[in-house]
Design an enzyme around this catalytic site. Structure first.
Site, PDB file in Angstrom:
ATOM      1  CG  ASP A   1       3.001  35.056  39.463  1.00  0.00           C
ATOM      2  OD1 ASP A   1       2.747  35.300  40.518  1.00  0.00           O
ATOM      3  OD2 ASP A   1       3.177  35.961  38.737  1.00  0.00           O
TER       4      ASP A   1
ATOM      5  N   GLY B   1      -1.253  40.235  35.323  1.00  0.00           N
ATOM      6  CA  GLY B   1      -1.976  39.778  36.450  1.00  0.00           C
ATOM      7  C   GLY B   1      -2.281  38.491  36.660  1.00  0.00           C
TER       8      GLY B   1
ATOM      9  CB  SER C   1       5.623  35.665  32.531  1.00  0.00           C
ATOM     10  OG  SER C   1       5.274  35.972  33.733  1.00  0.00           O
ATOM     11  CB  ALA C   2       4.670  32.014  36.547  1.00  0.00           C
ATOM     12  CB  ALA C   3       1.123  29.879  32.941  1.00  0.00           C
TER      13      ALA C   3
ATOM     14  N   GLY D   1      -0.459  35.536  35.775  1.00  0.00           N
ATOM     15  CA  GLY D   1       0.716  34.739  35.963  1.00  0.00           C
ATOM     16  C   GLY D   1       0.898  33.808  34.561  1.00  0.00           C
TER      17      GLY D   1
HETATM   18  C1  MEV Z   1       3.146  39.061  40.524  1.00  0.00           C
HETATM   19  O1  MEV Z   1       2.148  38.092  39.871  1.00  0.00           O
HETATM   20  C2  MEV Z   1       3.047  39.282  42.178  1.00  0.00           C
HETATM   21  C3  MEV Z   1       4.364  40.188  42.534  1.00  0.00           C
HETATM   22  O2  MEV Z   1       3.949  40.031  43.835  1.00  0.00           O
HETATM   23  C4  MEV Z   1       5.504  39.898  42.087  1.00  0.00           C
HETATM   24  C5  MEV Z   1       5.988  38.765  42.802  1.00  0.00           C
HETATM   25  O3  MEV Z   1       5.412  38.239  43.961  1.00  0.00           O
HETATM   26  O4  MEV Z   1       6.982  38.176  42.067  1.00  0.00           O
HETATM   27  C6  MEV Z   1       4.024  41.860  41.881  1.00  0.00           C
END
Ligand code: MEV
Length: 311
Positions: free
Chosen positions: A144, A97, A101-103, A99
């Site tokens: 993200d 929740g 993995s994106a960070a 982020g």
């Molecule tokens: C994940 O942080 C957010 C989602 O809406 C997936 C996305 O937007 O890629 C669940």
């Protein structure tokens, strides 16, 4: 030779899951970041020193491997030919929740850019990070990686035709205090996103109504943010959570944190990000309220992170 890079964590204020279908979402980077350091080595090695919720790294192992492979392939980097040691660290406490993995993807892309002297700009870093996100979110919206790369408070709309996404910085009067409550559970984004897709296909009428209701709500939320109408903002967060409940992405622990936060004066509370675990975001402007809500959540055995949005 050494290369370093970092990426922000994020919270979604409005529109997780809706964002995947091209509806607007509002998200903010938080100060906490993941940092990647790349050094020349004799063979490829990945050291993960990021602080994390118990079980997070095990649950995310496959996701992370696939993320790393996708972004390295996209950058045309073969770690067989270019053996490096990648060390991940930073103050972003990894849990679903936030982020993480994106960070991680943004930090690694930036570190490689520096290590190889590529001089990649933020748009390019964001594009690479998006490739990495496919490893964790399956069909990511891109929200993200956009937050991880650019920071700030953003209005984000995915372009479903494959063109440029809409990314607008939202200006607010002053940063707003939030408390994040950690359910202690890790969820797999690609699985939850796929479940929502299945549910939508099974009941298109229900989702049409949910999407219509959400579209009105998110526009109101932007006005509330820009006008610093925090009572209204909180109410809209509660309403967004109600829609997310109907999509089946909440869980008992999240509901418990939301109940405690609301009882202790939080103006609004909802899951943030993937859901089915991870964090709950609660709106707590002012130091006094922030401390009160954080203490109440912690007293029931949940960890918290107190920070601000709209830096
Ligand atoms: C994940 O942080 C957010 C989602 O809406 C997936 C996305 O937007 O890629 C669940």
């Amino acid at each position: 030779m050494i290369g370093k890079g970092s990426g922000f964590g994020k919270v979604i204020l409005f529109g997780e899951h809706f964002a995947v279908y091209g509806l607007p979402a509002i998200a903010s980077a938080i100060c906490d970041q993941t940092t990647a350091t790349i050094e020349t080595a004799e063979r490829y090695e990945l050291v993960d020193d990021r602080p994390a919720t118990e079980g997070y790294k095990t649950k995310k192992k496959d996701e992370m491997k696939s993320s790393m492979k996708l972004l390295l392939d996209f950058m045309k980097i073969g770690v067989g030919k270019t053996p490096v040691k990648i060390t991940l660290s930073g103050d972003l406490f990894c849990t679903s929740g936030i982020g993480a993995s994106a960070a991680m993807a943004t930090s690694v892309a930036r570190a490689f850019s520096e290590y190889l002297g590529l001089g990649l700009d933020d748009d390019r870093i964001n594009r690479i990070s998006y490739e990495g996100e496919k490893g964790s979110a399956g069909t990511p919206s891109g929200i993200d990686n956009t937050c991880a790369t650019f920071g700030g408070l953003l209005w984000f709309v995915k372009n479903l035709e494959g063109g440029e996404n809409t990314i607008e910085h939202i200006r607010i009067r002053e940063p707003i205090g939030i408390v994040l409550g950690n359910t202690g559970l890790s969820s797999v984004t690609s699985e939850v996103v796929a479940d929502v897709r299945k549910a939508k296909e099974a009941d298109p009428e229900k989702y049409k109504k949910l999407f219509e209701e959400y579209t009105t709500l998110v526009k109101d939320a932007r006005h509330a943010l820009e006008n610093h109408d925090l009572e209204r903002l909180g109410t809209l967060m509660d309403e967004n959570h109600r829609l997310l409940q109907q999509m089946g992405v909440s869980c008992g622990e999240a509901e418990e944190i939301i109940r405690i936060a609301k009882q202790n004066g939080a103006l609004g509370a909802k899951i943030t990000g993937t859901g089915r675990g991870g964090y709950v975001i609660t709106l707590t402007p002012g130091k006094g309220l922030q401390e009160k809500v954080a203490k109440a959540i912690e007293s029931q055995g949940f960890r918290t992170l107190s920070t601000t949005i709209g830096l």
